[in-house]
Every structure is written in C-alpha cells, then in structure tokens.
Design an enzyme around this catalytic site. Structure first.
Site, PDB file in Angstrom:
ATOM      1  N   LYS A 173       0.916  -1.190   0.019  1.00 29.40           N
ATOM      2  CA  LYS A 173       0.144   0.044  -0.050  1.00 29.40           C
ATOM      3  C   LYS A 173       0.896   1.166  -0.165  1.00 29.40           C
ATOM      4  O   LYS A 173       1.957   1.239   0.532  1.00 29.40           O
ATOM      5  CB  LYS A 173      -0.872  -0.078   1.134  1.00 29.40           C
ATOM      6  CG  LYS A 173      -2.015   1.126   1.629  1.00 29.40           C
ATOM      7  CD  LYS A 173      -2.671   0.906   2.672  1.00 29.40           C
ATOM      8  CE  LYS A 173      -3.637   2.176   2.989  1.00 29.40           C
ATOM      9  NZ  LYS A 173      -4.392   1.847   4.075  1.00 29.40           N
ATOM     10  N   SER A 190      -9.601   2.053   3.497  1.00 31.15           N
ATOM     11  CA  SER A 190      -8.724   2.593   2.628  1.00 31.15           C
ATOM     12  C   SER A 190      -7.578   1.839   1.689  1.00 31.15           C
ATOM     13  O   SER A 190      -7.078   2.310   0.582  1.00 31.15           O
ATOM     14  CB  SER A 190      -8.028   3.840   3.182  1.00 31.15           C
ATOM     15  OG  SER A 190      -7.044   3.194   4.139  1.00 31.15           O
ATOM     16  N   SER A 234      -9.212  -0.451   7.546  1.00 24.14           N
ATOM     17  CA  SER A 234      -8.873  -0.257   6.376  1.00 24.14           C
ATOM     18  C   SER A 234      -8.491  -1.509   5.786  1.00 24.14           C
ATOM     19  O   SER A 234      -8.053  -1.406   4.529  1.00 24.14           O
ATOM     20  CB  SER A 234      -8.078   0.839   6.295  1.00 24.14           C
ATOM     21  OG  SER A 234      -8.632   2.030   6.077  1.00 24.14           O
TER      22      SER A 234
HETATM   23  N1  GLN Z   1     -12.435   4.458   7.301  1.00 26.35           N
HETATM   24  C1  GLN Z   1     -11.757   5.027   8.133  1.00 26.35           C
HETATM   25  C2  GLN Z   1     -11.365   6.314   8.255  1.00 26.35           C
HETATM   26  O1  GLN Z   1     -11.583   7.080   7.078  1.00 26.35           O
HETATM   27  C3  GLN Z   1     -10.737   3.924   8.394  1.00 26.35           C
HETATM   28  C4  GLN Z   1      -9.459   4.331   7.695  1.00 26.35           C
HETATM   29  C5  GLN Z   1      -8.285   3.332   8.054  1.00 26.35           C
HETATM   30  O2  GLN Z   1      -8.339   2.500   8.751  1.00 26.35           O
HETATM   31  N2  GLN Z   1      -7.157   3.892   7.744  1.00 26.35           N
HETATM   32  O3  GLN Z   1     -10.921   6.844   8.827  1.00 26.35           O
END
Ligand code: GLN
Length: 483
Positions: free
Chosen positions: A71, A146, A170
C-alpha cells in the site's frame, strides 16, 4: 504450473521449492497479470519494472520468490511513496519500512505500490488524488478502503499477498468487500516504522491474502519487536502461526456473539443470513456460542471520529512545503507557503479532517472532545477485556452491506463514516481481528470477523482456518480475471 487468479502462496511455495518453476518465472507471470488487468481495475499506482526488483534471500527463506504489493502508505526504499496524495507526489522514500525490509529478508518480492484513500482516510478508495480502484466483482462498485488497491489486487489474483494499513478498519473492510482475508494484528505487534502516520494510537499494518493459511504465513514473518518503533510490543519475531492451522477448533472454544452488533440497524438481510450460517457452522464444529452485549460499541464511531481527526491533525502538520513533497512555488512568504502548499496539496476529505482535528484539540475544546473520547475509549477497552473472561473470541460483522456503487456516498459523509461501525471498535481497543469471506449476496462477497484478546492471533487464525476449510470461498474468482 500455470499461475491463476486462485493460486495461493502455499501452492507457489510448493512448486518453487520443488524447482518446477523459478522465482523469475513466478514474478514474470504475476507481472503479466498486473499489466493485463490493472488497466481496468486501477489497483496499482505503480507496477515496478521487473529489472528493478530485488531478490535478496536464498531459497530457504519462508517467502522465497513470492511477489506481492505494498500500500502506498508504507515506505519502500528508492520508490515513490505518496499516500495517494498530491502533497507527496514527488516523495521518494530513502528507506524501507521495517515490514518491507522483513518481507525482503523473508524472500518476498514487492512488485508494486497500490492505490488507497488519501492518507488512508476513507472507506471506498475514492479519496485517492490519482484514481479510483474498482471492485473486481463488479467494476461499478467500490472495493472498500482505505486499502482499496491492495484488496482489489489480491482479489483479482494480480498478487498473492498485499500489505495494507488500518486505523479504523482499512484492511478488514476492503478484504470483506472483495472476498478475501484481511488481518488486523494487535496494536504494536508489527513495527510502524516507515508507515506514514494517520492516527498513531490506532495505526497498524495488516495483511491481505486469498486464504487464512497465506495470511498467517505472511503476518508471522512480519511480527515482532523492532528497535525503531518504541510503541512496539516486546515480542520476539518472526512467529509461526501456521502450526496452529489443523482444521480443528481448540477444544472447548467459546465464541461470543455480540448481539448488539448483529442486531444493529441497517444490516442488509442477506448479510445477516450469511453471518447466521457461519455461527451455525461453528456450532456444528463444536464451538460453544455465547450471546453477549458490548454496549460501549455504540460510541465507537463517535470516539473514533474525534481521536482519528485529532491525531491526524497533529501527524499531518509535518507536510508544510518545506521538508517533503509538493511545495507551492508561487508563495512569497512562509505563511503563504504553508497555506498554499497545504490548500493545493491535500484533497477535500483530508482538509476536512484536519480542520476538525485542530478544532477538537484547540484550547477550550480539547477536554470537551478529545479528552472525553479518550475516556470512553478506556471504558471500551475495559468492557472488551472483561468479555474475554467469559469467551475466547468475539464474532462481528465487518461491513453492514456488500460493496456499494462508486459515488454512492458522495453527498452522504455520515453513511461513509458508518462503514467503520463494526471495525473501528477493534482498533480503538487495540486487539487483533481477522476478516474472512463467508459467501455472496447478489454476486458480491461478504465477510465476518473474529476478534480476540491481545496477541491471540494464533487462536484467531486457527478458528478462521477451520471455517475456511469447510466452505472454501477462496476458490471463487470474478469471471473476467479467471485466466
Ligand atoms: N474508514 C476509516 C477512516 O476513514 C478507516 C480508515 C483506516 O482504517 N485507515 O478513517
């Protein structure tokens, strides 16, 4: 051997060790798959040229010759690392994150950099400054986020493993929406050195793979203390989680069904049906099912909202046009430089979060918002840990519904934030969880997750593996990437 979308690391290891195929042939084959399918999928921001790849370890190394993807929030030496943001568009990392160094030492070969939500802020992959990744099961839908690119790449068989990072879900949420396995380890089990920070008190690196076995193999290779991360746990790595994968449950295993999670409003009826089937399957395998409630979970989305924004505001202050990445050339004063660099360099979602984060930390508000959120978070941890006095593991949904359409929540940020409802409690509490596929609703994958107390990864993998062996969902792939 022909490499297909369904090929697992376990299978690759066997043929590599038997010298039926060479690491170069494996990498070339995956490289070809990436080139063929990425165009439509948008999973990779960059596919590395084969001649630039490093093969550093010998054939005894546990992941020798196994390609994968990283990532874009995790630093790779000599490669762009942009967090899918314009503000880091020209940042070339001078070092490898510890997890990347460990992968390489274990013989694995990172072959690309995957798309994600900008600075990992999002649940759909749509906040990336560069492109939108599609869900391989339906190209009009999101892959989740994400870690959108990592999940889509593994689900489409472009790589057999990928690293993601999570702060609120994410890794697990995109894994569930793409029909693969996603692990979120205990906070501090894997080094965060080289992971570009979002909210440091919940950030972890996690692994995405097709199968539980592969996930256990990769996560174990990465686990363990690292002098470069002072928040790491004092655990000596690497760990071998695969030895627990017997296909049987631990005798007397008790799984806690979190009733307020399963009965939460807004869960799709098809998803509920699949989750109930998993519970029946576990019962049949001999697990004792115990119903319990975790009332503090109701506050987790709100607590996560405060804590993640506050820590993001503090972490992202370093992107100022002076030290790294994009710098607005037209600015005449230092103040203008900060303002214009950040105004142009960050996307809308990130700016919104930084504004909220600075507000909840500001004088006069910090106690009201940030300190209260931290208090509730401590209560949540106490409640979860007390649940583990009666049960070994906790069972949760991952996402309330299968993958949604691209753009579906463009005008509904609350619905987007509620994507984290079942995942962010685990991050706030710091415990491990693994998301595993459990079937399809209208052709779209659905997952469940099991969470356990600190450092219970081995038991979680064992329990997930036993389920996976009975259903074998990992053998399914979207038709258009079959060959
Ligand atoms: N959807 C969550 C956020 O936008 C989690 C994102 C993540 O785990 N990096 O913060």
């Amino acid at each position: 051997m022909t490499i297909r979308a369904t090929t697992t690391i376990k299978e690759l290891r066997a043929v590599l060790r038997a010298k039926e195929i060479s690491p170069c042939e494996v990498i070339e084959s995956y490289h070809r798959r990436c080139k063929t399918y990425n165009h439509e999928l948008g999973a990779f921001l960059e596919i590395f040229k084969p001649e630039t790849l490093e093969y550093s370890s010998g054939e005894q190394a546990p992941l020798w010759g196994i390609p994968g993807a990283i990532k874009d929030t995790i630093c790779q030496q000599g490669r762009l690392t942009t967090c899918a943001s314009k503000i880091l568009e020209n940042f070339v990392s001078p070092f490898d994150a510890t997890v990347v160094a460990r992968l390489k030492a274990a013989g694995a070969v990172p072959i690309g950099r995957t798309n994600c939500d900008e600075f990992a802020m999002g649940s759909s992959g749509e906040t990336s400054a560069y492109q939108k990744t599609k869900n391989p099961w339906d190209l009009t839908r999101v892959p989740g986020g994400s870690s959108s690119g990592s999940a889509a790449a593994v689900a489409a068989g472009l790589v057999p493993w990928a690293l993601g990072s999570e702060t609120g879900g994410s890794v697990r949420q995109p894994a569930a929406l793409c029909g693969i396995v996603g692990s979120k380890p205990t906070y501090g089990l894997l080094s965060r050195y080289g992971l570009i920070a979002y909210a440091s008190s919940t950030d972890v690196i996690g692994v995405l793979t097709r199968t539980v076995y592969d996930n256990a193999l990769v996560l174990g290779a990465l686990a363990g203390a690292d002098g470069k991360d002072s928040t790491g746990l004092p655990v000596q790595g690497p760990l071998d989680y695969t030895r627990a994968l017997t296909g049987k449950l631990k005798p007397g295993l008790k799984i806690g069904i979190v009733t307020n999670a399963l009965q939460a409003q807004g869960i799709d009826a098809g998803v509920t049906k699949l989750l109930e089937q998993v519970i029946l399957d576990y019962q049949k395998m001999g697990a004792e099912i115990v119903e319990l409630a975790l009332p503090t979970m109701e506050y987790s989305a709100a607590v996560y909202f405060m804590i993640s924004r506050a820590e993001a505001a503090s972490n992202l202050a370093r992107f100022d046009g002076v030290r790294y990445g994009y710098s607005c050339k037209e600015a005449k004063t230092l103040e203008d430089l900060y303002e214009q660099t950040r105004g142009i360099g960050f996307g809308r979602e990130v700016i919104k979060r930084l504004l909220i984060g600075n507000y909840v930390l500001s004088a006069g508000h910090a106690d009201q918002f940030y300190a209260s959120a931290c208090t509730v978070r401590r209560m949540m941890r106490a409640e979860f840990l007390s649940a583990f006095k009666n049960v070994d593991l906790l069972f949760f949904p991952v996402s309330p519904a299968p993958a949604f359409k691209l753009g579906a929540f463009d005008n509904d940020p609350l619905q987007m934030d509620l994507q984290d409802y079942f995942t962010c409690p685990i991050n706030l509490v710091g415990i491990p969880a693994v998301a595993v596929p459990c079937g399809f609703v209208d052709g779209l994958p659905v997952g469940f997750q099991l969470a356990g107390p600190d450092c219970s990864e081995e038991l979680i993998f064992q329990t997930c593996y036993a389920y996976e062996q009975t259903r074998e969902w990992y053998k399914q792939v979207p038709d258009w990437v079959r060959e």
